[in-house]
Scaffold this motif. Structure first.
Motif, PDB file in Angstrom:
ATOM      1  N   VAL A 428       3.435 -18.360   1.316  1.00 15.48           N
ATOM      2  CA  VAL A 428       2.574 -17.999   0.188  1.00 15.48           C
ATOM      3  C   VAL A 428       2.430 -16.480   0.090  1.00 15.48           C
ATOM      4  O   VAL A 428       2.578 -15.890  -0.980  1.00 15.48           O
ATOM      5  N   GLN A 429       2.155 -15.833   1.214  1.00 20.83           N
ATOM      6  CA  GLN A 429       1.883 -14.399   1.211  1.00 20.83           C
ATOM      7  C   GLN A 429       2.798 -13.591   2.122  1.00 20.83           C
ATOM      8  O   GLN A 429       2.759 -12.363   2.097  1.00 20.83           O
ATOM      9  N   PHE A 430       3.643 -14.275   2.909  1.00 23.40           N
ATOM     10  CA  PHE A 430       4.474 -13.580   3.887  1.00 23.40           C
ATOM     11  C   PHE A 430       5.882 -14.159   3.872  1.00 23.40           C
ATOM     12  O   PHE A 430       6.086 -15.318   3.524  1.00 23.40           O
ATOM     13  N   LYS A 431       6.837 -13.360   4.324  1.00 24.26           N
ATOM     14  CA  LYS A 431       8.220 -13.846   4.341  1.00 24.26           C
ATOM     15  C   LYS A 431       8.476 -14.773   5.520  1.00 24.26           C
ATOM     16  O   LYS A 431       9.378 -15.607   5.472  1.00 24.26           O
ATOM     17  N   ASP A 432       7.684 -14.617   6.618  1.00 19.72           N
ATOM     18  CA  ASP A 432       7.887 -15.471   7.783  1.00 19.72           C
ATOM     19  C   ASP A 432       6.647 -15.415   8.676  1.00 19.72           C
ATOM     20  O   ASP A 432       5.702 -14.668   8.408  1.00 19.72           O
ATOM     21  N   PHE A 433       6.670 -16.224   9.734  1.00 23.35           N
ATOM     22  CA  PHE A 433       5.498 -16.291  10.609  1.00 23.35           C
ATOM     23  C   PHE A 433       5.284 -14.996  11.376  1.00 23.35           C
ATOM     24  O   PHE A 433       4.152 -14.648  11.737  1.00 23.35           O
ATOM     25  N   GLU A 434       6.369 -14.248  11.656  1.00 27.03           N
ATOM     26  CA  GLU A 434       6.204 -12.980  12.359  1.00 27.03           C
ATOM     27  C   GLU A 434       5.399 -11.990  11.521  1.00 27.03           C
ATOM     28  O   GLU A 434       4.514 -11.295  12.042  1.00 27.03           O
ATOM     29  N   GLU A 435       5.709 -11.912  10.238  1.00 26.48           N
ATOM     30  CA  GLU A 435       4.984 -10.995   9.366  1.00 26.48           C
ATOM     31  C   GLU A 435       3.519 -11.403   9.271  1.00 26.48           C
ATOM     32  O   GLU A 435       2.614 -10.557   9.274  1.00 26.48           O
ATOM     33  N   ARG A 436       3.271 -12.719   9.186  1.00 26.89           N
ATOM     34  CA  ARG A 436       1.885 -13.207   9.136  1.00 26.89           C
ATOM     35  C   ARG A 436       1.141 -12.858  10.430  1.00 26.89           C
ATOM     36  O   ARG A 436      -0.006 -12.404  10.397  1.00 26.89           O
ATOM     37  N   GLY A 437       1.787 -13.060  11.578  1.00 25.42           N
ATOM     38  CA  GLY A 437       1.152 -12.739  12.850  1.00 25.42           C
ATOM     39  C   GLY A 437       0.854 -11.263  12.996  1.00 25.42           C
ATOM     40  O   GLY A 437      -0.195 -10.869  13.512  1.00 25.42           O
ATOM     41  N   ALA A 438       1.780 -10.424  12.524  1.00 28.37           N
ATOM     42  CA  ALA A 438       1.556  -8.977  12.595  1.00 28.37           C
ATOM     43  C   ALA A 438       0.389  -8.557  11.713  1.00 28.37           C
ATOM     44  O   ALA A 438      -0.410  -7.676  12.082  1.00 28.37           O
ATOM     45  N   ALA A 439       0.252  -9.189  10.543  1.00 28.45           N
ATOM     46  CA  ALA A 439      -0.882  -8.885   9.659  1.00 28.45           C
ATOM     47  C   ALA A 439      -2.200  -9.279  10.315  1.00 28.45           C
ATOM     48  O   ALA A 439      -3.207  -8.564  10.198  1.00 28.45           O
ATOM     49  N   PHE A 440      -2.194 -10.399  11.012  1.00 29.16           N
ATOM     50  CA  PHE A 440      -3.402 -10.835  11.734  1.00 29.16           C
ATOM     51  C   PHE A 440      -3.770  -9.827  12.820  1.00 29.16           C
ATOM     52  O   PHE A 440      -4.947  -9.464  12.983  1.00 29.16           O
ATOM     53  N   ALA A 441      -2.787  -9.362  13.577  1.00 30.73           N
ATOM     54  CA  ALA A 441      -3.062  -8.407  14.651  1.00 30.73           C
ATOM     55  C   ALA A 441      -3.634  -7.106  14.094  1.00 30.73           C
ATOM     56  O   ALA A 441      -4.570  -6.526  14.675  1.00 30.73           O
ATOM     57  N   ARG A 442      -3.101  -6.648  12.971  1.00 30.65           N
ATOM     58  CA  ARG A 442      -3.632  -5.414  12.359  1.00 30.65           C
ATOM     59  C   ARG A 442      -5.066  -5.625  11.872  1.00 30.65           C
ATOM     60  O   ARG A 442      -5.933  -4.762  12.056  1.00 30.65           O
ATOM     61  N   ALA A 443      -5.315  -6.774  11.260  1.00 26.24           N
ATOM     62  CA  ALA A 443      -6.668  -7.054  10.779  1.00 26.24           C
ATOM     63  C   ALA A 443      -7.654  -7.160  11.938  1.00 26.24           C
ATOM     64  O   ALA A 443      -8.801  -6.721  11.832  1.00 26.24           O
ATOM     65  N   ALA A 444      -7.214  -7.734  13.061  1.00 23.54           N
ATOM     66  CA  ALA A 444      -8.081  -7.841  14.235  1.00 23.54           C
ATOM     67  C   ALA A 444      -8.462  -6.453  14.758  1.00 23.54           C
ATOM     68  O   ALA A 444      -9.624  -6.210  15.104  1.00 23.54           O
ATOM     69  N   ALA A 445      -7.503  -5.554  14.801  1.00 22.94           N
ATOM     70  CA  ALA A 445      -7.780  -4.211  15.308  1.00 22.94           C
ATOM     71  C   ALA A 445      -8.787  -3.492  14.410  1.00 22.94           C
ATOM     72  O   ALA A 445      -9.587  -2.668  14.889  1.00 22.94           O
ATOM     73  N   ARG A 446      -8.780  -3.801  13.121  1.00 23.41           N
ATOM     74  CA  ARG A 446      -9.732  -3.169  12.205  1.00 23.41           C
ATOM     75  C   ARG A 446     -11.157  -3.668  12.433  1.00 23.41           C
ATOM     76  O   ARG A 446     -12.109  -2.999  12.013  1.00 23.41           O
TER      77      ARG A 446
END
Length: 452
Positions: A428-446
């Motif tokens: 829906v919003q990402f090309k693959d699960f890796e991109e989704r996981g990386a977005a989660f990690a960045r949001a967590a750090a914020r």
């Protein structure tokens, strides 16, 4: 068909992803002056084209397919379903069809090959098998759906003692010859947009085991669908069986009544991962290793990213990235692995028509205190939890991962876990699960930045 048979022929590649790129690279290594036709359903963006470098002629759509029909051979990427009607058009035009995996097996199928498939756990188990072998002095090369694509492994110098391949259901369905050892971890209907029906999905997984009479099938007796495959093969080795290697309720690894490894002997969370380790130990036992003598390599195995991966502790909450979770059973396993902590669960993604009833029931019975739904399926997951839970756990909807992390981190107490385990694909919003996981990690750090 062997790869050498492609020399001097007009070859097309259907798909511009990882396997399409590997096919293009191998064809150009065979003949540096060759132009390779690369067909995709939709236009390929410039950044993806750049990865191919010279010698790729990109075409798409109806006009492009007409050019694909003019090829003598087409290498089809695994993501292109073997059941698409366009394949009959190619056959009618006299085009020979093959895949990268079949071309690889034509070169290496007579060597020792361990192939691992299953709905979930394939990458971890295949990687663990290769690690156990290499750490025990048996040279192993890992590839397939994890590591390097099959056509990137045509030439290996020095040649390994054992090849270890992770095979997706797509790759397993296409096999024309099988491995010497085939490992099947579990079967939960998935990718029905590719396979068509749950029954065909099962058949396509089973294809890996029936292509040669001497394949040793390493099967999970704890999974009824996998257990039923034993009737199709002559040589079966069980795991998940109380008489053999199995995981106990604490995540220890047992052989019969004997405790081989305590919980924590392997740095993989959850009983489901202890069962994956049982599969790996059963496979390497077929290759001469003693399952009871592998404590050091088991403990030194590094968990793979995006699989119950802690990405940080911020504002007293631990953030766990399980973006690989694309099915309800995977999310259920993640909840079991973290059952001792209060959890804010972030779930939802691409709509694939999966049944979330069992997941909703598990959420209501678990330590989940908040469920945050992501588009598209998050709305359905939240609705099913609300229908069962009578207000507990609490639920919310978020537009994206950033908002979901903000809501989740505020909705679980210090000492709790914010878990991304979507139970749905990422498209829906990402090309693959890796991109989704990386977005989660960045949001967590914020989260830490906002607290500061």
């Amino acid at each position: 068909m062997r790869f050498a048979d492609l020399r001097g022929r007009r070859v097309g590649v259907w798909g511009a992803g990882r396997e399409g790129l590997a096919a293009h690279r191998a064809l150009r290594e065979q003949d540096a002056g060759r132009e390779v036709l690369v067909y995709t359903d939709k236009p390929v963006d410039p950044a993806e084209r750049e990865r191919f470098g010279y010698g790729a002629a990109f075409v798409h759509g109806a006009d492009g397919f007409g050019q694909l029909e003019s090829c003598e051979v087409v290498i089809r990427s695994p993501g292109v379903s073997r059941y698409r009607p366009e394949l009959e058009r190619l056959r009618a035009a006299g085009v020979e069809l093959t895949t990268g995996t079949n071309l690889w097996f034509a070169e290496h199928g007579d060597e020792r090959v361990v192939a691992v498939t299953g709905t979930k756990g394939k990458s971890t188990t295949a990687s663990l098998i290769a690690h156990l072998l290499n750490e025990s002095g048996v040279r192993a090369t890992l590839g397939g759906n994890v590591g390097r694509a099959p056509l990137d492994l045509l030439q290996a110098d020095p040649a390994p003692d054992v090849w270890v391949l992770e095979l997706s259901s797509f790759q397993a369905a296409d096999l024309e010859r099988g491995p010497s050892i085939g490992v099947v971890l579990n079967i939960h209907p998935e990718h029905l947009d590719w396979h068509g029906t749950p029954e065909r999905y099962l058949e396509d997984k089973a294809n890996m085991l029936v292509r040669r009479a001497d394949t040793v099938a390493v099967l999970n007796r704890a999974d009824p669908r996998v257990e039923a495959l034993a009737d199709r093969v002559a040589n079966v080795r069980w795991f998940g069986d109380e008489l053999g290697l199995h995981a106990d309720e604490r995540g220890g690894i047992r052989r019969g009544d004997e405790l081989l490894y305590e919980p924590g002997a392997i740095r993989l969370r959850g009983v489901h991962n202890a069962l994956n380790a049982c599969a790996a130990l059963t496979a390497v036992a077929e290759l001469g290793l003693d399952p009871a003598g592998l404590a050091e390599p088991l403990h030194s195995f590094e968990p793979l990213p995006h699989r119950l991966e802690p990405v940080g502790t911020y504002a007293g909450r631990t953030f766990v990235n399980d973006s690989i979770s694309t099915t309800p059973p995977a999310a259920i396993a993640a909840l079991g692995a973290l059952a001792e902590s209060p959890i804010a669960l972030i779930a939802g993604g691409y709509e694939r028509g999966q049944d979330y009833t069992g997941l909703a029931q598990r959420i209501v019975e678990s330590s989940v205190e908040l469920v945050v739904g992501l588009p598209d399926t998050g709305r359905r997951i939240v609705a099913e939890v609300d229908a069962l839970g009578d207000g507990e756990p609490r639920t919310a909807l978020a537009a994206d991962v950033d908002e979901a992390v903000r809501i989740a981190s505020a909705g679980v107490p210090a000492g709790g876990v914010v878990l991304l385990s979507p139970a749905a694909p990422s498209y829906v919003q990402f090309k693959d699960f890796e991109e989704r996981g990386a977005a989660f990690a960045r949001a967590a750090a914020r989260v830490e930045e906002r607290v500061a």
